[in-house]
Scaffold this motif. Structure first.
Motif, short mmCIF file in Angstrom:
data_model
loop_
_atom_site.label_atom_id
_atom_site.label_comp_id
_atom_site.label_asym_id
_atom_site.label_seq_id
_atom_site.Cartn_x
_atom_site.Cartn_y
_atom_site.Cartn_z
N ALA A 1 0.84 -1.21 -0.05
CA ALA A 1 0.08 0.06 0.04
C ALA A 1 0.88 1.22 -0.16
CB ALA A 1 -0.84 -0.12 1.25
N LEU A 2 1.87 1.27 0.94
CA LEU A 2 2.88 2.34 0.79
C LEU A 2 3.54 2.63 -0.55
CD1 LEU A 2 4.55 1.76 4.06
CD2 LEU A 2 3.27 3.76 3.48
N MET A 3 3.71 1.42 -1.35
CA MET A 3 4.30 1.63 -2.57
C MET A 3 3.39 2.10 -3.55
SD MET A 3 6.70 -2.17 -2.74
CE MET A 3 7.10 -1.58 -4.63
N LEU A 4 2.20 1.68 -3.43
CA LEU A 4 0.95 2.05 -4.43
C LEU A 4 1.01 3.56 -4.11
CD1 LEU A 4 -1.26 -0.71 -4.14
CD2 LEU A 4 -0.32 0.11 -6.07
N SER A 5 0.86 4.16 -2.87
CA SER A 5 0.72 5.69 -2.65
C SER A 5 1.79 6.42 -2.95
CB SER A 5 0.58 5.65 -1.14
OG SER A 5 0.26 6.81 -0.54
N TYR A 6 2.81 5.89 -2.91
CA TYR A 6 4.21 6.77 -3.35
C TYR A 6 4.04 6.81 -4.98
CZ TYR A 6 9.20 6.85 -4.83
OH TYR A 6 10.18 7.52 -5.40
N GLY A 7 3.70 5.64 -5.52
CA GLY A 7 3.86 5.44 -7.11
C GLY A 7 2.83 6.42 -7.54
N ALA A 8 1.65 6.74 -6.91
CA ALA A 8 0.86 7.54 -7.49
C ALA A 8 1.04 9.17 -6.88
CB ALA A 8 -0.52 7.18 -6.81
N GLY A 9 2.16 9.42 -6.11
CA GLY A 9 2.52 10.43 -5.65
C GLY A 9 1.54 11.27 -4.61
N GLU A 10 0.86 10.11 -3.74
CA GLU A 10 -0.05 10.68 -2.67
C GLU A 10 0.60 10.56 -1.30
OE1 GLU A 10 -3.25 7.91 -3.06
OE2 GLU A 10 -3.70 8.80 -5.20
N ASP A 11 -0.17 11.43 -0.43
CA ASP A 11 0.53 11.35 0.93
C ASP A 11 0.02 10.73 2.09
OD1 ASP A 11 -1.57 12.72 1.32
OD2 ASP A 11 -0.64 14.77 1.79
N GLY A 12 -0.80 9.56 1.56
CA GLY A 12 -1.52 8.83 2.70
C GLY A 12 -2.13 7.52 2.18
N ILE A 13 -2.13 6.71 2.73
CA ILE A 13 -2.94 5.26 2.60
C ILE A 13 -4.46 5.17 2.75
CG2 ILE A 13 -2.64 2.89 2.92
CD1 ILE A 13 -0.24 4.51 2.06
N ASN A 14 -4.98 5.00 1.47
CA ASN A 14 -6.52 4.93 1.86
C ASN A 14 -7.01 3.51 1.50
OD1 ASN A 14 -6.75 4.54 -0.87
ND2 ASN A 14 -6.49 7.15 -1.50
N ALA A 15 -8.39 3.14 1.57
CA ALA A 15 -8.98 2.03 1.06
C ALA A 15 -8.41 1.46 -0.05
CB ALA A 15 -10.44 2.10 1.35
N GLY A 16 -8.65 2.35 -1.14
CA GLY A 16 -8.13 1.99 -2.63
C GLY A 16 -6.82 1.24 -2.74
N HIS A 17 -5.94 1.73 -2.01
CA HIS A 17 -4.66 1.31 -1.93
C HIS A 17 -4.41 -0.22 -1.28
CE1 HIS A 17 -3.26 5.69 -1.61
NE2 HIS A 17 -3.11 5.18 -2.84
N ILE A 18 -5.38 -0.35 -0.31
CA ILE A 18 -5.13 -1.67 0.64
C ILE A 18 -6.23 -2.88 -0.32
CG2 ILE A 18 -6.10 -2.80 2.53
CD1 ILE A 18 -3.82 -0.92 3.27
N ARG A 19 -7.04 -2.19 -0.95
CA ARG A 19 -7.80 -2.99 -1.88
C ARG A 19 -6.95 -3.44 -3.19
NH1 ARG A 19 -11.91 0.85 -2.06
NH2 ARG A 19 -11.31 1.34 -4.46
N LEU A 20 -6.15 -2.79 -3.44
CA LEU A 20 -5.32 -3.14 -4.57
C LEU A 20 -4.19 -4.26 -3.98
CD1 LEU A 20 -4.84 0.32 -6.51
CD2 LEU A 20 -5.97 -1.89 -7.49
N ALA A 21 -3.48 -3.81 -2.96
CA ALA A 21 -2.75 -4.53 -2.18
C ALA A 21 -3.18 -6.32 -1.91
CB ALA A 21 -1.98 -4.09 -1.02
N ILE A 22 -4.43 -6.21 -1.29
CA ILE A 22 -5.07 -7.43 -1.08
C ILE A 22 -5.06 -8.24 -2.59
CG2 ILE A 22 -7.54 -8.52 -0.57
CD1 ILE A 22 -7.54 -6.21 1.44
N GLY A 23 -5.71 -7.58 -3.49
CA GLY A 23 -5.79 -8.17 -4.89
C GLY A 23 -4.27 -8.83 -5.51
N ASP A 24 -3.36 -8.12 -4.99
CA ASP A 24 -1.96 -8.58 -5.31
C ASP A 24 -1.27 -9.67 -4.53
OD1 ASP A 24 0.15 -8.02 -7.22
OD2 ASP A 24 1.14 -7.41 -5.59
N THR A 25 -2.05 -9.93 -3.36
CA THR A 25 -1.30 -10.72 -2.35
C THR A 25 -2.18 -12.14 -2.31
OG1 THR A 25 -0.61 -8.86 -0.93
CG2 THR A 25 -0.71 -11.10 0.12
N GLU A 26 -1.48 -13.37 -2.48
CA GLU A 26 -2.14 -14.63 -2.89
C GLU A 26 -2.92 -15.12 -1.52
OE1 GLU A 26 -0.70 -18.79 -4.29
OE2 GLU A 26 0.05 -17.20 -5.10
N ASP A 27 -2.11 -14.82 -0.36
CA ASP A 27 -2.79 -15.51 0.81
C ASP A 27 -3.86 -14.53 1.61
OD1 ASP A 27 -3.14 -17.68 2.49
OD2 ASP A 27 -1.84 -16.91 4.03
N ALA A 28 -3.93 -13.21 1.18
CA ALA A 28 -4.60 -12.37 1.59
C ALA A 28 -6.32 -12.62 1.83
CB ALA A 28 -4.62 -10.87 1.14
#
Length: 299
Positions: free
Chosen positions: A242-269
């Motif tokens: 989620a931190l990588m996604l936020s950084y890549g988007a140039g944002e300064d915080g972590i929101n639900a969208g970042h976590i959703r994407l991280a969950i979708g990218d993590t096999e055991d989540a």
């Protein structure tokens, strides 16, 4: 990576167990208290079990770091060993020169002499095994025989087993009942609660040097709890992504969208249910409606 972007001195969610990040959450503190009380009692086996990623290795390392000088510890992080290999590993951990040892009987005698010498010097010897579910049955039996070594006053060695729930299944076998009866203290690690997940994230960010406003918003923390099932290793993986996604988007915080994407990218989540997606979509719709009304000047 994203450290400078968020004002961090170190990566807060690395997977390597680091006792510098240890946080006094209830399950971990309780496990350490059980271990400390058990070791002070001076006899028997001690067992800590928990699902993959619940923090067993971190607790193990914390225990080793905090043992007083009166203890001598033999630590075996990978105990997939035959009985002969197990004895040699223990001997090496106890500082025994095995170059002149010719057979297993002699090796056992040398180990016993070393244990007696340490006991005479008022030392308590503890054998700590991580990933103990990997031990073959005959090696588990060899461990039991180690605890037969004793003086008139106390056992010469205590054994601490850290393992996955499969260890309990192994010990339930009839042929291991003698070892099972030697287990005087045990503790089963549970996953973190939602409140503990939020505290865990804040703590690791603070240890890493973060000093700004809350980096993860409330909705992101709730989804982090759902997606990780409260398992610390999964929390670390999802939070890092989620931190990588936020950084890549140039944002300064972590929101639900970042976590959703991280969950979708993590096999055991834990996948988000349709109900969770509906809630997220509804919340997003309300936000968009409010923004439109503000823009039109009707609020």
């Amino acid at each position: 990576m994203y450290q400078q972007h968020f004002g961090l001195q170190t990566l807060p969610f690395a997977l390597t167990p680091n006792t510098g990040f240890f946080f006094g959450l209830a399950p971990h503190v309780e496990a350490l208290q059980v271990l400390q009380v058990a070791l002070q009692s001076g006899e028997g086996f001690i067992k800590v079990t928990g699902e993959v990623g619940t923090g067993k290795t971190l607790i193990c390392r914390k225990l080793l770091n905090d043992l007083p000088d009166s203890f001598v510890c033999a630590y075996l992080p990978n105990p997939y060993l035959t009985p002969a290999e197990l004895r040699m590993a223990v001997a090496q951990e106890l500082g025994i020169d095995i170059s002149s040892v010719h057979d297993q009987q002699q090796l056992t005698g040398v180990i016993q002499q070393r244990l007696l010498a340490l006991s005479a010097a008022d030392k308590q010897i503890v054998l700590v095994l991580d990933e103990a579910q990997a031990l073959p049955d005959d090696s588990l039996e060899a461990l039991r025989l180690f605890t037969n070594l004793e003086t008139e006053l106390r056992k010469l060695v205590q054994v601490v087993l850290f393992g996955q729930p499969e260890l309990d299944q192994r010990l339930a076998q009839p042929q291991l009942r003698q070892l099972r009866q030697r287990i005087t203290f045990s503790y089963q690690l549970r996953p973190l609660t939602q409140a503990e997940v939020a505290a865990y994230v804040r703590h690791r960010l603070a240890v890493s040097g973060y000093q700004g406003r809350p980096l993860f918003n409330a909705r992101a923390l709730k989804l982090l709890f759902i997606g990780s099932r409260g398992v610390p290793r999964l929390i670390n993986i999802l939070a890092h992504k989620a931190l990588m996604l936020s950084y890549g988007a140039g944002e300064d915080g972590i929101n639900a969208g970042h976590i959703r994407l991280a969950i979708g990218d993590t096999e055991d989540a834990q996948p988000l249910s349709h109900w969770h997606w509906w809630l997220l979509s509804g919340a997003l719709l309300l936000v968009m409606t409010a923004l439109i009304l503000v823009w039109r000047g009707t609020l």
